[in-house]
Design an enzyme around this catalytic site. Structure first.
Site, short mmCIF file in Angstrom:
data_model
loop_
_atom_site.label_atom_id
_atom_site.label_comp_id
_atom_site.label_asym_id
_atom_site.label_seq_id
_atom_site.Cartn_x
_atom_site.Cartn_y
_atom_site.Cartn_z
N ARG A 11 -14.85 117.51 63.13
CA ARG A 11 -15.52 117.77 61.86
C ARG A 11 -14.61 118.60 60.98
O ARG A 11 -14.02 119.59 61.44
CB ARG A 11 -16.84 118.53 62.08
CG ARG A 11 -17.85 117.76 62.92
CD ARG A 11 -19.11 118.55 63.15
NE ARG A 11 -20.03 117.86 64.04
CZ ARG A 11 -21.19 118.35 64.48
NH1 ARG A 11 -21.57 119.56 64.09
NH2 ARG A 11 -21.96 117.66 65.29
N GLN A 38 -19.00 118.37 72.65
CA GLN A 38 -20.45 118.54 72.68
C GLN A 38 -21.00 118.10 74.03
O GLN A 38 -20.58 117.08 74.57
CB GLN A 38 -21.11 117.70 71.59
CG GLN A 38 -21.08 118.30 70.20
CD GLN A 38 -21.95 117.50 69.25
OE1 GLN A 38 -21.98 116.28 69.30
NE2 GLN A 38 -22.67 118.17 68.38
N ASP A 57 -23.61 116.59 74.65
CA ASP A 57 -24.68 115.82 74.03
C ASP A 57 -25.39 114.96 75.07
O ASP A 57 -24.75 114.42 75.97
CB ASP A 57 -24.09 114.92 72.95
CG ASP A 57 -24.88 114.95 71.67
OD1 ASP A 57 -25.98 115.52 71.68
OD2 ASP A 57 -24.40 114.42 70.66
N HIS A 80 -28.64 111.91 75.15
CA HIS A 80 -29.60 111.12 74.39
C HIS A 80 -30.58 110.47 75.36
O HIS A 80 -30.17 109.78 76.29
CB HIS A 80 -28.87 110.08 73.54
CG HIS A 80 -27.99 110.69 72.50
ND1 HIS A 80 -26.65 110.93 72.72
CD2 HIS A 80 -28.28 111.20 71.27
CE1 HIS A 80 -26.14 111.51 71.65
NE2 HIS A 80 -27.10 111.69 70.77
N HIS A 97 -32.41 113.69 70.94
CA HIS A 97 -31.07 114.27 70.99
C HIS A 97 -31.22 115.64 71.67
O HIS A 97 -32.04 116.46 71.24
CB HIS A 97 -30.51 114.48 69.58
CG HIS A 97 -30.51 113.25 68.73
ND1 HIS A 97 -29.38 112.52 68.46
CD2 HIS A 97 -31.52 112.63 68.08
CE1 HIS A 97 -29.68 111.50 67.68
NE2 HIS A 97 -30.98 111.54 67.42
#
Length: 644
Positions: free
Chosen positions: A368, A386, A388, A390, A516
């Site tokens: 980013r 991350q 992350d 899902h 998420h």
């Protein structure tokens, strides 16, 4: 008029015929602690003490002992700063200010480049104004009138006020001091007089481009921390002093964990020890997720622009994405988040309801673009990992999956010693997609999941994403600072955009719900938080070097090698220091490296087949025979594994 005055849990009922200001009310009826009242709340609105009471109402009196006192005073401290600056620099233009959790900052135009001497003069001026107990009298003005008032005299201030009109319909009135020396506007009523404002400290000054645009004028930004009581100010300054000692950037250098290079801004160069911490942290979370029923996946770092257009990131997030056009005129972007990749994995083939819930975890590298001025060690980077996950499930499964995710998040935080966790539920924003019925269901499910496991929470109205509500988890570290880390976000938007589905019991296609979930958020940032939380003394299981063997002379090297091999057979991370430096120097060196246990070996230890054990915090645990040492370290490992 019937008036009820509430002050420090005391209530007083009054019946008054004529309109009366709150200041006169205090002087006349003298409710408890009336001399310490600096603001009041009439109904749901905060007002200054000049406010005129004209009808029946409840009045809550505010003093420095109220929980929200510091927050309510910060606009007044901004006034105090402006008054001092203008006394010293009459041509200065106050442009805009922003309150924070610890104070505020204020941007000024047409000033000298403020240095330390300037700041001392401004601070002394503020203190003098406080001691003079100068009254602050003002009036309410409309946003429209305020914009017109500054006009050509202070066009940047006028432009700043226009932004409020664009951002919110709720700001209808502002507070303008009737003070010839202060030409300014405030978003909040100000205190009755300057004697209420003694507890502040100017911390620093920096340059700041107007609206963050390098093509715009450079402003001088003064930062101030300010509090309702002296104790709050003192406690905060002590916390900042301790935070400076724990600064992960300083400790990372000292512990040889990592470094940054201006040729790769916002990216981490991990040294061997730092990378070991990263791997241990990843391995720990991988183990926890596998036990909780997650599968681990991996998606590409670079994907076609079309994917980001479907997800909506290209339209809403493009400025923070790294994109490149290839020779064949294709546009690709480095992923700023892993969600579209997870969607592609789910949509690769048609799913049955029997396959749900499907929990996909990924340690995804994301990129980013963050402005250079915002980069801050591990806490704010451009390239990070991350944790992350899902979760794709049916609506009927959503509640149980939220509960499971919350339990996992709590278990992991508490393992690291974060027992003080605050929860915020962010609900539907003004601009959103989906029906009200859908939002009701999603919000109620998130709240119900917290209630089912008896977890306290606050509701932040309107702060959810446009596609769904979320739960945010904020940790409080060892010195009381707060870090927002984990999130659970409910999403019906991406399944719709990518036309995801599953086949239900009736052989019909249905849209799944997408959750998420992040626990650490950014592994880089979480490592920075851990370094500061533990002041570099990482838990035994997470230390890159767990045991350092130190010999006094070369005579003990063969024995030390035997000890090394025995401990390595226990799967411990052990190193030896056979250097010729004096013992005291070696102890200091490895103590500063914060190795959990130092094993000292001299002639006595060699003769007795023992070691002297010393902790990273300087505690001498005495002599241990090798069988005792193995038992001691095995117990440390057992405790670690039980915790994990």
């Amino acid at each position: 008029m019937n008036i009820q005055i509430i002050s420090h849990q005391n209530a007083q009922q009054l019946s008054i015929e004529d309109p009366i200001s709150i200041a006169t009310l205090l002087e006349t009826y003298k409710p408890p602690a009336y001399k310490k009242v600096f603001l009041a709340k009439v109904g749901s609105r905060y007002v200054d003490l000049q406010h005129l009471i004209t009808e029946d109402c409840h009045i809550q009196l505010i003093t420095s002992q109220d929980d929200e006192a510091s927050m309510l005073q910060r606009d007044s401290f901004a006034y105090l700063l402006v008054k001092s600056v203008l006394n010293l620099h009459p041509n200065a233009k106050p442009i805009q200010y922003q309150t924070t959790d610890t104070g505020f900052y204020y941007d000024f135009a047409e000033t000298p480049n403020f240095n330390e001497d300037h700041l001392n003069d401004i601070s002394n001026g503020m203190q003098n104004i406080v001691q003079q107990k100068q009254p602050i009298v003002g009036r309410d003005v409309s946003l429209t009138d305020a914009i017109a008032y500054f006009g050509s005299e202070n066009p940047l201030k006028s432009e700043h006020l226009k932004q409020y009109r664009e951002q919110s319909e709720s700001i209808t009135t502002l507070f303008q001091p009737l003070d010839d020396s202060v030409n300014d506007i405030y978003l909040f009523p100000l205190v009755a007089n300057t004697s209420f404002l003694p507890n502040f400290k100017i911390t620093h000054v920096s340059g700041a481009y107007w609206q963050g645009d390098a093509s715009q004028p450079m402003l001088q930004r003064i930062y101030v921390t300010c509090w309702a009581t002296r104790k709050q100010l003192t406690d905060y300054l002590k916390q900042q002093e301790e935070a400076a000692k724990r600064d992960h950037r300083k400790l990372s250098q000292q512990l040889d964990l990592l470094h940054f290079d201006e040729r790769a801004p916002g990216a981490v160069f991990w040294h061997a020890k730092g990378w070991k911490i990263f791997q241990l942290l990843t391995g720990y979370l991988r183990h926890q997720q596998e036990e909780a029923g997650y599968i681990e996946v991996n998606t590409p770092d670079v994907m076609d622009r079309e994917l980001w257009e479907i997800s909506g990131h290209w339209q809403n997030y493009k400025q923070q994405m790294f994109a490149v056009e290839t020779p064949d005129e294709k546009t690709y972007a480095l992923k700023p988040m892993s969600c579209p990749g997870a969607v592609c994995l789910y949509g690769h083939d048609l799913k049955s309801y029997r396959e749900l819930p499907l929990k996909m975890a990924e340690f995804g590298k994301v990129h980013r673009y963050e402005p250079s001025g915002s980069l801050h060690g591990l806490m704010r980077v451009r390239h990070f990992t991350q944790d992350d996950a899902h979760i794709f499930c049916t609506k009927d499964q959503l509640l149980s999956e939220c509960v499971s995710a919350i339990r996992l998040i709590y278990k992991i935080y508490q393992h690291f010693g974060f027992d003080n966790i605050s929860i915020k539920v962010s609900t539907r924003p003004k601009n959103r997609i989906g029906s009200e019925q859908t939002w009701d269901f999603l919000e109620q499910t998130l709240i119900q999941s917290l209630q089912d496991i008896d977890i306290a929470y606050e509701v932040s109205e309107g702060e959810g994403a446009f596609y769904g509500p979320k739960i945010e988890f904020t940790l409080k570290d060892a010195i009381g600072r707060e870090w927002q880390c984990g999130t659970i976000q409910v999403d019906l938007n991406l399944p719709e955009r990518f036309d995801l589905s599953y086949i239900n019991e009736d052989n019909q296609k249905q849209k799944p719900v997408m959750l998420h979930r992040a626990i650490f958020g950014s592994l880089e940032r979480f490592i920075g938080i851990l370094i500061e939380h533990y002041a570099g003394h990482l838990p035994f299981w997470l230390a890159p070097v767990q045991v350092m063997i130190i010999t006094i002379s070369e005579h003990q090297q063969i024995y030390a090698q035997q000890v090394l091999k025995q401990l390595q057979n226990l799967s411990l991370r052990v190193e030896c220091d056979f250097g010729k430096d004096k013992l005291g120097y070696k102890i200091r060196k490895h103590t500063l490296q914060k190795v959990p246990f130092l094993l000292l070996i001299g002639e006595k230890e060699l003769e007795e087949s023992s070691v002297r054990v010393r902790t990273s915090k300087g505690m001498d645990l005495g002599l241990l025979q090798m069988d005792e040492l193995e038992k001691f370290l095995r117990q440390a490992m057992v405790s670690q594994n039980e915790d994990r």
